[in-house]
Motif scaffolding. Sequence first.
Motif, short mmCIF file in Angstrom:
data_model
loop_
_atom_site.label_atom_id
_atom_site.label_comp_id
_atom_site.label_asym_id
_atom_site.label_seq_id
_atom_site.Cartn_x
_atom_site.Cartn_y
_atom_site.Cartn_z
N ALA A 113 23.68 18.31 38.33
CA ALA A 113 22.61 18.92 39.13
C ALA A 113 21.42 19.35 38.26
O ALA A 113 20.29 19.40 38.75
N CYS A 114 21.69 19.62 36.98
CA CYS A 114 20.62 20.03 36.05
C CYS A 114 20.05 18.85 35.26
O CYS A 114 19.14 19.05 34.44
N GLY A 115 20.62 17.67 35.44
CA GLY A 115 20.16 16.51 34.68
C GLY A 115 20.58 16.52 33.23
O GLY A 115 19.92 15.89 32.38
N LEU A 116 21.70 17.19 32.90
CA LEU A 116 22.16 17.28 31.51
C LEU A 116 23.08 16.11 31.20
O LEU A 116 24.00 15.81 31.97
N LYS A 117 22.87 15.49 30.05
CA LYS A 117 23.53 14.21 29.76
C LYS A 117 24.38 14.23 28.49
O LYS A 117 24.92 13.18 28.12
N ARG A 118 24.49 15.37 27.81
CA ARG A 118 25.18 15.38 26.52
C ARG A 118 26.31 16.40 26.56
O ARG A 118 26.09 17.59 26.72
N LEU A 119 27.56 15.91 26.38
CA LEU A 119 28.73 16.77 26.44
C LEU A 119 29.63 16.52 25.24
O LEU A 119 29.90 15.37 24.88
N VAL A 120 30.08 17.61 24.61
CA VAL A 120 31.14 17.55 23.60
C VAL A 120 32.35 18.25 24.19
O VAL A 120 32.28 19.44 24.52
N PHE A 121 33.44 17.52 24.32
CA PHE A 121 34.63 18.03 25.01
C PHE A 121 35.77 18.23 24.02
O PHE A 121 36.12 17.33 23.24
N SER A 122 36.38 19.42 24.08
CA SER A 122 37.52 19.70 23.21
C SER A 122 38.81 19.21 23.87
O SER A 122 39.28 19.79 24.84
N SER A 123 39.35 18.15 23.32
CA SER A 123 40.65 17.66 23.74
C SER A 123 41.66 18.05 22.67
O SER A 123 41.45 19.00 21.92
N THR A 124 42.75 17.34 22.59
CA THR A 124 43.84 17.72 21.69
C THR A 124 44.62 16.48 21.26
O THR A 124 44.71 15.50 22.01
N ARG A 175 39.56 15.26 19.62
CA ARG A 175 40.98 15.58 19.72
C ARG A 175 41.35 16.44 18.51
O ARG A 175 41.53 15.95 17.40
N PHE A 176 41.46 17.74 18.77
CA PHE A 176 41.72 18.71 17.72
C PHE A 176 43.19 18.68 17.30
O PHE A 176 44.09 18.60 18.14
N CYS A 177 43.40 18.83 15.99
CA CYS A 177 44.73 19.18 15.50
C CYS A 177 44.92 20.68 15.63
O CYS A 177 44.29 21.31 16.48
N ASN A 178 45.74 21.29 14.81
CA ASN A 178 46.08 22.70 14.96
C ASN A 178 45.10 23.57 14.19
O ASN A 178 45.21 23.70 12.97
N PRO A 179 44.12 24.19 14.87
CA PRO A 179 43.14 25.00 14.16
C PRO A 179 43.75 26.33 13.70
O PRO A 179 44.54 26.95 14.41
N ALA A 180 43.36 26.75 12.51
CA ALA A 180 43.89 28.00 11.96
C ALA A 180 42.88 28.52 10.94
O ALA A 180 41.90 27.86 10.60
N GLY A 181 43.13 29.73 10.45
CA GLY A 181 42.22 30.33 9.49
C GLY A 181 41.26 31.29 10.15
O GLY A 181 41.50 31.80 11.25
N ALA A 182 40.13 31.53 9.50
CA ALA A 182 39.14 32.48 9.99
C ALA A 182 37.83 32.26 9.25
O ALA A 182 37.78 31.55 8.25
N HIS A 183 36.78 32.89 9.76
CA HIS A 183 35.49 32.84 9.07
C HIS A 183 35.62 33.56 7.73
O HIS A 183 36.29 34.61 7.65
N PRO A 184 35.01 33.04 6.66
CA PRO A 184 35.19 33.68 5.34
C PRO A 184 34.68 35.11 5.25
O PRO A 184 35.08 35.85 4.36
N SER A 185 33.84 35.52 6.18
CA SER A 185 33.37 36.91 6.20
C SER A 185 34.47 37.90 6.57
O SER A 185 34.35 39.10 6.31
N GLY A 186 35.53 37.40 7.22
CA GLY A 186 36.57 38.28 7.72
C GLY A 186 36.23 38.94 9.05
O GLY A 186 36.99 39.76 9.56
N LEU A 187 35.08 38.57 9.64
CA LEU A 187 34.63 39.20 10.88
C LEU A 187 35.05 38.42 12.12
O LEU A 187 35.08 38.98 13.22
N LEU A 188 35.34 37.15 11.96
CA LEU A 188 35.78 36.31 13.08
C LEU A 188 37.15 35.72 12.75
O LEU A 188 37.38 35.28 11.62
N GLY A 189 38.02 35.70 13.76
CA GLY A 189 39.33 35.10 13.56
C GLY A 189 40.00 34.89 14.90
O GLY A 189 39.39 35.01 15.96
N GLU A 190 41.28 34.59 14.85
CA GLU A 190 42.03 34.28 16.07
C GLU A 190 42.52 35.58 16.71
O GLU A 190 43.44 36.21 16.21
N LYS A 191 41.88 35.95 17.80
CA LYS A 191 42.24 37.19 18.51
C LYS A 191 42.17 36.90 20.00
O LYS A 191 41.13 36.49 20.51
#
Length: 332
Positions: A113-124, A175-191
């Motif tokens: 409906a917005c005329g958007l044509k570019r998609l990145v899709f996270s599969s597995t 197609r993602f494998c198993n993501p793990a870890g965190a941003h090196p700043s320590g401010l972002l991670g899996e929560k």
Amino acid sequence: MKVFITGGCGFVGEHTAAALLEAGHQVFLYDSLFNSCPETLEALRRITGERLPFEQGDIRNGERLLQTLKAFGPDVVFHFAAFKSISESFQKPLDYYDVNVSGTLTLLKAMRACGLKRLVFSSTVGVYPENAPSPCPETVAAAAPHPYGETKVMIERLLSRLGDSDPDLSSVILRFCNPAGAHPSGLLGEKARQPQGNLFPRIWQAARGELPQVEIFGGDYPTPDGTAVRDYLHIMDLAEGCVKAAEYSLGHQGTEIFNLGSGAGASVLSVLRACERAAGRCIPFRIARRRPGDRPEFIAATGKAESILGWKARRGLDEICQDAWRYESHRN
């Protein structure tokens, strides 16, 4: 680029946002906050110096999606919002089809409906059959052995059909494998707000004494130490791959699939030992029964992403664990 991210406050979304901002792109985050936290926005501000625009909304709410997309006017849409637990998908298949498949249909209609044509899709890589070779290339036919993977297969096939019907549409399926870890700043991670079935959150809970021990599902696989072997990918490597995919989509037409993985395998027990090294303590565990849908070994072939996207994972298992523990040991 102007980039719109569904599931933008989740584990993959927040790190991809950080990588996009570092690369000089504009980012808008869209998230229901069902399984993520609004503190992500402040963490991203501290890392990047920018206060990101954000809208709280469910991807199944077509009107809200439509109005938000119209207002921001992105060049590329990232679609990360989904339920993603293999074991839970056996228990709640209706919920998984509703959120993952129906939610994607709603997003695609709003984009049209917005005329958007570019998609990145996270599969597995969970879309590959149980008897898939390891390392596994993208040419292996998808045949997911669990409801979660089936929802991703359905969406991948839909995107391929859409590409056939509209030559201007670009869909990049990662197609993602198993993501793990965190941003090196320590401010972002899996929560996450909901209980996590993934390996790393359970290991860190045991390391902090919140769980009495880590359950390792299966100790009799035909692998060197009897535990399952998986391809673990540092979340910042994954995020940088997402940036490459978005940039690629601007000059691409049709549907293209890429594995994003480290290209190397690590057993569950070797992951536990690497976490012990990072945390500087022993982490108790016990061997439990295998879970349905698990396979002995899976490693992704990543040559296609390297040759076409110019992307390759740069960080290893020890860096994954060190960055993750930096985040885990300081978060509330």
